[in-house]
Enzyme design. Structure first.
Site, PDB file in Angstrom:
ATOM      1  CG  ASP A  21      46.072 -27.772  13.900  1.00  0.00           C
ATOM      2  OD1 ASP A  21      46.223 -26.871  13.065  1.00  0.00           O
ATOM      3  OD2 ASP A  21      45.338 -28.742  13.730  1.00  0.00           O
ATOM      4  NE  ARG A 103      49.856 -39.316  15.703  1.00  0.00           N
ATOM      5  CZ  ARG A 103      50.545 -38.362  15.145  1.00  0.00           C
ATOM      6  NH1 ARG A 103      51.836 -38.218  15.415  1.00  0.00           N
ATOM      7  NH2 ARG A 103      50.004 -37.524  14.302  1.00  0.00           N
ATOM      8  CG  ASP A 132      46.757 -39.003  14.957  1.00  0.00           C
ATOM      9  OD1 ASP A 132      47.055 -40.210  14.876  1.00  0.00           O
ATOM     10  OD2 ASP A 132      47.235 -38.134  14.209  1.00  0.00           O
ATOM     11  CB  SER A 186      46.565 -31.381   7.450  1.00  0.00           C
ATOM     12  OG  SER A 186      46.712 -32.060   8.669  1.00  0.00           O
TER      13      SER A 186
END
Length: 411
Positions: A21, A103, A132, A186
């Site tokens: 990605d 994050r 996210d 993923s």
């Protein structure tokens, strides 16, 4: 080209993993915005060699001085994982928030780099369907309110895994393969956990393949003899295993090893995303699963009942704040201050038995223990008058008796 705010973009800092990605995003940013791209790769203990990310960035035309690979493992555990575990945090009763808690640190460091290199924008690889995007962007805006955010998944036409792979092939971007030569699950990995999503896992009825797991053996294949460990706490944080003092990251690494060897920490979960949909993910959190049990055991003999119950009441709210990206919010900071205030006496050692996927508390001791053998003993004592309980019970029963009498009166 101008960004989402309408400003002309000169330089953007991309949160870059080196995976499919973000490698596609890197190329897309160059083509779409004709701007200078700075890549930032965080070493959060994901267990992968990060130099390939550097080489791939260079292959895609990024100047060496614009490639940042930062070892954030100690900061991650010390300033994010440990504060969260002081609250015994679980989202929806089971999830240890391994992705969520990483994050805010990535966002923090990304903004620091943007300030350092004079960037006017930041970019991330989170999709428009997930949590996210919210977590990253709430962090960006909390730390630099005027920043421009580029979220390619909300802008481009590469709206599926297939089109992404096609774009990568056309632009000669190397693509990772799994053991079967297919695009991998993923995943998101750091020192606290690894998650798996996509492929067959999108059907919540389908059991994961055993060969998917990377951090733990299956519980049924774990050793037939238990492993005993002792975890020492100071002010609510784990500081040593079996008497050996360890840094936060080293301690969590060792707990991961011990937990993984004993089949601990697997979770198959359908969770409620912040954006409104449900999603199915599979997680491995070996060390965190041990740490949660150990910390609660330490609190069981050191924390006052009122303080402990208040923490338990606040925990779901605190967990939701982290899950939804509000780490930097005033309310999370306020709850954190309350939680930390309760931890000054959470000191001592917990003994645990690890066996075939289970973590069992078998001992706990503390210099600050509120557990008093002379009060709790079933033998004769000289400190507790059992007759006092009669008045205590009658006073607490008074409102119940009055209510019952009122009901009798009317019928």
């Amino acid at each position: 080209m101008s960004g989402a705010s309408g400003k002309q973009i000169k330089k953007v800092v991309l949160a870059y993993s080196g995976g499919l990605d973000t490698s596609v995003i890197l190329k897309w940013l160059q083509e779409t915005y004709s701007c200078e791209v700075v890549t930032f790769t965080a070493d959060l203990g994901q267990g992968e060699e990060l130099e390939p990310a550097r080489k791939k960035a260079e292959l895609l035309g990024i100047k060496p001085e614009n490639i940042f690979i930062d070892d954030l493992r100690e900061e991650f555990v010390r300033d994010f994982v440990f504060p969260m575990f002081r609250a015994n945090t679980l989202y929806e009763g089971t999830y240890l928030l391994g992705t969520s808690i990483a994050r805010p640190l990535i966002a923090k460091r990304q903004i620091e780099i943007a300030n350092m290199v004079g960037a006017d924008a930041v970019a991330h690889g989170a999709t428009g369907k997930g949590n996210d995007q919210v977590r990253f962007e709430l962090g960006y805006y909390a730390l630099r309110p005027d920043i421009t955010v580029i979220a390619p998944w909300r802008e481009w036409t590469l709206n599926s895994r297939t089109t992404l792979l096609d774009y990568a092939e056309k632009n000669q971007i190397p693509i990772a393969k799994d053991k079967r030569g297919e695009a991998p699950y993923s995943t998101d990995a750091n020192l606290l956990h690894i998650s798996y999503e996509g492929k067959a896992l999108e059907d919540p009825w389908v059991e994961p393949d055993e060969d998917m797991y990377t951090r733990s053996v299956a519980p049924e294949k774990a050793p037939d003899t238990p492993t005993y460990i002792e975890v020492e706490f100071k002010n609510g944080d784990a500081v040593a295993i079996d008497g050996k003092a360890l840094s936060p990251a080293a301690l969590l690494t060792e707990l991961n090893r011990l937990g993984g060897e004993n089949g601990i920490g697997r979770l198959d979960l359908v969770e409620n995303r912040y954006v409104g949909m449900k999603s199915r993910g599979v997680y491995e959190t070996p060390g965190g699963s041990i740490l949660l049990v150990a910390h609660r055991a330490m609190e069981s003999i050191t924390l006052d009942r009122g303080a402990g119950h208040l923490k338990d009441e606040l925990m779901p709210r605190y967990a939701e704040l982290i899950y939804c990206g509000y780490w930097w919010s005033p309310e999370r900071l306020a709850i954190q201050a309350l939680i930390d205030q309760t931890q000054s006496l959470v000191n001592g050692t917990v003994r645990l038995k690890l066996f075939k996927g289970n973590v069992t508390v078998v001992g706990r001791q503390s210099p600050n223990s509120l557990y008093r053998m002379d009060y709790v003993t079933f033998e004769q004592d000289s400190v507790y008058n059992q007759k006092d309980a009669e008045g205590f019970i009658k006073l607490n029963a008074l409102r119940l008796r009055l209510g019952a009498m009122a009901k009798q009166k009317i019928g």
